[in-house]
Design an enzyme around this catalytic site. Structure first.
Site, PDB file in Angstrom:
ATOM      1  N   CYS A  86       0.818  -1.221   0.000  1.00 59.07           N
ATOM      2  CA  CYS A  86       0.000   0.000   0.000  1.00 59.07           C
ATOM      3  C   CYS A  86       0.849   1.267   0.000  1.00 59.07           C
ATOM      4  O   CYS A  86       0.838   2.027  -0.960  1.00 59.07           O
ATOM      5  CB  CYS A  86      -0.873   0.032   1.255  1.00 59.07           C
ATOM      6  SG  CYS A  86      -1.989  -1.318   1.400  1.00 59.07           S
ATOM      7  N   ILE A  87       1.590   1.459   1.095  1.00 62.12           N
ATOM      8  CA  ILE A  87       2.213   2.775   1.320  1.00 62.12           C
ATOM      9  C   ILE A  87       3.192   3.164   0.217  1.00 62.12           C
ATOM     10  O   ILE A  87       3.142   4.279  -0.288  1.00 62.12           O
ATOM     11  CB  ILE A  87       2.880   2.817   2.714  1.00 62.12           C
ATOM     12  CG1 ILE A  87       1.920   2.346   3.791  1.00 62.12           C
ATOM     13  CG2 ILE A  87       3.373   4.229   3.016  1.00 62.12           C
ATOM     14  CD1 ILE A  87       0.589   3.051   3.809  1.00 62.12           C
TER      15      ILE A  87
END
Ligand code: SAJ
Length: 427
Positions: free
Chosen positions: A263-264
């Site tokens: 995600c990040i």
């Protein structure tokens, strides 16, 4: 409110997002079909295994009954189709929407008229309008009549004991009021948390992207501070702890050997690439990404400096790498900074001993003891509980002379007291 009793739900993509959602919907009384390309995964689900290893699912699994479908025509029986497929970026950091496109085409080809399609995969603003909607229209479906399309970004945090699919608030956007209401009714029937309607589907797409971009830039902020404070002999971890005593307007993030996960380090690129189509350059997001992407190299440079202090170099030095996965106590390798660190150390001729209890396939030794016995220097890249429990004396007893603490999680003062050269990231 959506009545589970007479609605069939099809979950396309049974990974860390789709599988918990399928278990939850089934436990709430929906008839749930599960569709995935991975036959091995399907067979494990049919054996009622907790394939994502989330403890909170143990109590929901006995109440669930996911019907695995291998014939895509069965999708035509479903009232709600939820797309939970990956949206990775390629090596050039371009978003890869191919899984979303093929899942959408699969549903469009087997659509029950009047059914709802919800995309949970993380996508940038505009994808539902420019990619998903045209697939259904090309299949002859009128959006807002034959099919309703919504976006409800997933918010799963693997391994989080407190927040999970049953209680994480969600946001939902749709192309039309009917689709929005159907989506709100559905999520409110299975999730015990706020389900917030967004004004447009783009707002829902943008919400998830900024959540994770927010995290990435804040991590980049403390990573840059760590490099600056290393030169000023300031312990950034103590400074952040100090700043965090302020009860408002500060949110602690922590420097580390890099930013991994699905995600990040990925989601900001979605926004960067999308904005380019509108001739906007997200300079800040790009700079944050490059600061975080540089942290593995910085970690290796810290090791090089420490080895030089004892007149050693990478070549001919046995270096133990504690950790391969990107996050504490999980075995997920996606975008893991440890993989970059291992690559850099190998390029510099180091003799590596690697151990991660969650990633046996990447480990070259079978235990922490074996790694310590065979190493002269250690680089810690994951704050697994097992590593936190290593007594500082154990490093000393095994002749470890240098420790680079990529997660700032070891006992710095004690290790220094024992005469070990300790370098953290900014401490
Ligand atoms: N990291 C830092 N410093 C920090 C926080 C994280 O270096 O202060 C690193 C971690 O070591 C890891 C990477 O960043 O390598 C990502 O860590 P993460 O804690 O954000 O974990 P993820 O990748 O599992 O992120 C998920 C995300 N959930 C969703 O996208 C639905 C994210 O939005 C959550 O904020 C995060 O979990 C969370 O809070 O745990």
């Amino acid at each position: 409110m959506s009545d589970p009793k007479n609605q069939k739900v099809c979950i396309i993509g049974l990974g860390y997002v789709g599988f918990p959602l399928a278990v939850l919907c089934s436990s709430k009384g929906y008839e749930v079909y599960g569709f995935d390309k991975d036959e091995e995964k399907l067979q494990r689900i049919e054996k009622r295994e907790n394939i994502v290893d989330e403890p909170y699912l143990e109590k929901l699994l006995p109440k669930s009954n996911i019907q695995i479908i291998r014939d895509e025509k069965k999708i035509a029986e479903c009232d709600i189709n939820i797309i939970c497929v990956p949206t990775p970026v390629n090596e050039k950091h371009y978003p890869d929407l191919s899984f979303v496109e093929s899942a959408s085409a699969l549903v469009a080809a087997n659509l029950k008229p009047g059914s709802l399609v919800i995309v949970e995969s993380t996508i940038n603003p505009g994808v539902c309008e420019e990619v998903v909607r045209p697939i259904f229209e090309r299949a002859g479906h009128k959006v807002g009549q034959d099919v309703y399309i919504s976006h409800c970004p997933e918010r799963i945090d693997p391994g989080n004991a407190k927040w999970n699919v049953t209680n994480i608030p969600r946001v939902v956007g749709s192309f039309d009021p009917i689709g929005l209401q159907m989506s709100l009714d559905f999520y409110r029937s299975v999730i015990d948390a706020e389900i917030m309607p967004m004004k447009t589907i783009r707002e829902a797409e943008a919400t998830k992207i900024i959540e994770n971009s927010f995290r990435d830039i804040n991590i980049a902020f403390v990573n840059e501070l760590a490099r600056s404070f290393d030169l000023m002999d300031i312990d950034i971890v103590n400074v952040i702890r100090g700043a965090a005593t302020k009860p408002f307007a500060f949110l602690a993030h922590w420097p580390s050997c890099g930013v991994g996960g699905h995600c990040i380090p990925v989601d900001p690129y979605y926004l960067i690439e999308k904005a380019k189509e509108h001739d906007f350059d997200h300079r800040f997001l790009r700079i944050a990404r490059s600061i975080n992407n540089d942290m593995p190299l910085y970690t290796v440079e810290l090791l090089q400096d420490a080895l030089n202090e004892i007149e050693k170099s990478f070549k001919g030095t046995s270096i133990g790498v504690l950790g391969v996965s990107y996050k504490a106590d999980v075995g997920d390798l996606r975008e893991s900074p440890a993989l970059k660190i291992i690559e850099l150390l190998k390029e510099n001729g180091a003799d590596l001993q690697i151990f991660d209890p969650y990633v046996p396939e990447k480990s070259t030794v079978k235990s922490i003891d074996e790694l310590l016995d065979k190493s002269e220097a250690v680089v810690l890249t994951a704050d697994h509980r097992q590593f936190l429990e290593i007594a500082p004396e154990k490093f000393k007893e095994n002749g470890i002379r240098v420790i680079i603490d990529g997660k700032n999680c070891l006992n710095k003062d004690k290790l220094i007291e024992l005469g070990i050269i300790y370098k953290g990231i900014g401490r």
